[in-house]
Write a protein that holds these residues in place. Sequence first.
Motif, PDB file in Angstrom:
ATOM      1  N   TYR A 111       0.848  -1.193   0.000  1.00  0.00           N
ATOM      2  CA  TYR A 111       0.000   0.000   0.000  1.00  0.00           C
ATOM      3  C   TYR A 111       0.880   1.237   0.000  1.00  0.00           C
ATOM      4  O   TYR A 111       1.974   1.223   0.570  1.00  0.00           O
ATOM      5  N   PHE A 112       0.365   2.304  -0.600  1.00  0.00           N
ATOM      6  CA  PHE A 112       1.118   3.550  -0.720  1.00  0.00           C
ATOM      7  C   PHE A 112       0.294   4.698  -0.153  1.00  0.00           C
ATOM      8  O   PHE A 112      -0.856   4.902  -0.544  1.00  0.00           O
ATOM      9  N   VAL A 113       0.909   5.441   0.757  1.00  0.00           N
ATOM     10  CA  VAL A 113       0.262   6.589   1.395  1.00  0.00           C
ATOM     11  C   VAL A 113       1.173   7.794   1.197  1.00  0.00           C
ATOM     12  O   VAL A 113       2.357   7.748   1.521  1.00  0.00           O
ATOM     13  N   ARG A 114       0.613   8.834   0.655  1.00  0.00           N
ATOM     14  CA  ARG A 114       1.358  10.078   0.409  1.00  0.00           C
ATOM     15  C   ARG A 114       1.072  11.060   1.533  1.00  0.00           C
ATOM     16  O   ARG A 114      -0.079  11.337   1.858  1.00  0.00           O
ATOM     17  N   GLN A 115       2.142  11.577   2.133  1.00  0.00           N
ATOM     18  CA  GLN A 115       2.020  12.659   3.105  1.00  0.00           C
ATOM     19  C   GLN A 115       2.304  13.948   2.345  1.00  0.00           C
ATOM     20  O   GLN A 115       3.259  14.015   1.563  1.00  0.00           O
ATOM     21  N   TYR A 116       1.482  14.954   2.562  1.00  0.00           N
ATOM     22  CA  TYR A 116       1.732  16.240   1.914  1.00  0.00           C
ATOM     23  C   TYR A 116       1.550  17.367   2.919  1.00  0.00           C
ATOM     24  O   TYR A 116       0.828  17.233   3.901  1.00  0.00           O
ATOM     25  N   ILE A 117       2.263  18.455   2.665  1.00  0.00           N
ATOM     26  CA  ILE A 117       2.231  19.626   3.535  1.00  0.00           C
ATOM     27  C   ILE A 117       1.253  20.626   2.954  1.00  0.00           C
ATOM     28  O   ILE A 117       1.204  20.854   1.746  1.00  0.00           O
ATOM     29  N   LYS A 118       0.480  21.223   3.830  1.00  0.00           N
ATOM     30  CA  LYS A 118      -0.482  22.245   3.412  1.00  0.00           C
ATOM     31  C   LYS A 118      -0.279  23.504   4.244  1.00  0.00           C
ATOM     32  O   LYS A 118       0.246  23.441   5.359  1.00  0.00           O
ATOM     33  N   ILE A 119      -0.653  24.609   3.689  1.00  0.00           N
ATOM     34  CA  ILE A 119      -0.484  25.890   4.369  1.00  0.00           C
ATOM     35  C   ILE A 119      -1.363  25.932   5.613  1.00  0.00           C
ATOM     36  O   ILE A 119      -2.519  25.531   5.580  1.00  0.00           O
TER      37      ILE A 119
END
Length: 153
Positions: A111-119
């Motif tokens: 499984y693949f989980v993307r972490q992303y940064i948001k303002i």
Amino acid sequence: MKFAGSALVAGVAMFVSGCATVPMTSKELSAQAKRFDAPPAGQSGMYIYRDSNIGGAIKKDIWIDGECLGESAPQVFFYKSVDGDKEHVISTESEFSPNQISIFTKSGTNYFVRQYIKIGVFVGGADLEVVPTEQGASAVQELSLAQSGNCSK
């Protein structure tokens, strides 16, 4: 008034640039993880990655089922083998409280989980999304494997 404007510009510059670093594994271990081998019997593979440079100076903790996976930085991924045929909670620290997702994992599947940064209001927050296997595997090929077990909290 000039100070407030200067502080805002400095904060925005830090959010979009900078270079947070975290402890990394060897190139050999990273290459091995990028083969995307099937997990051991009864297990599922969990790839959690951060592929964006947005918020480059920001590091964010990631946990699986309440246990520290590691502290993320831009252009890194983590790999962990977890129990298959079970629901797992992946969480990341954000600006005010953790964000989390639940995934029911099937044995023998990655499984693949993307972490992303948001303002955020004061600092950047983080969020998570499950991505299709092809998209996640393609992204991970461009990243480096970070050492697990190093969280800030």
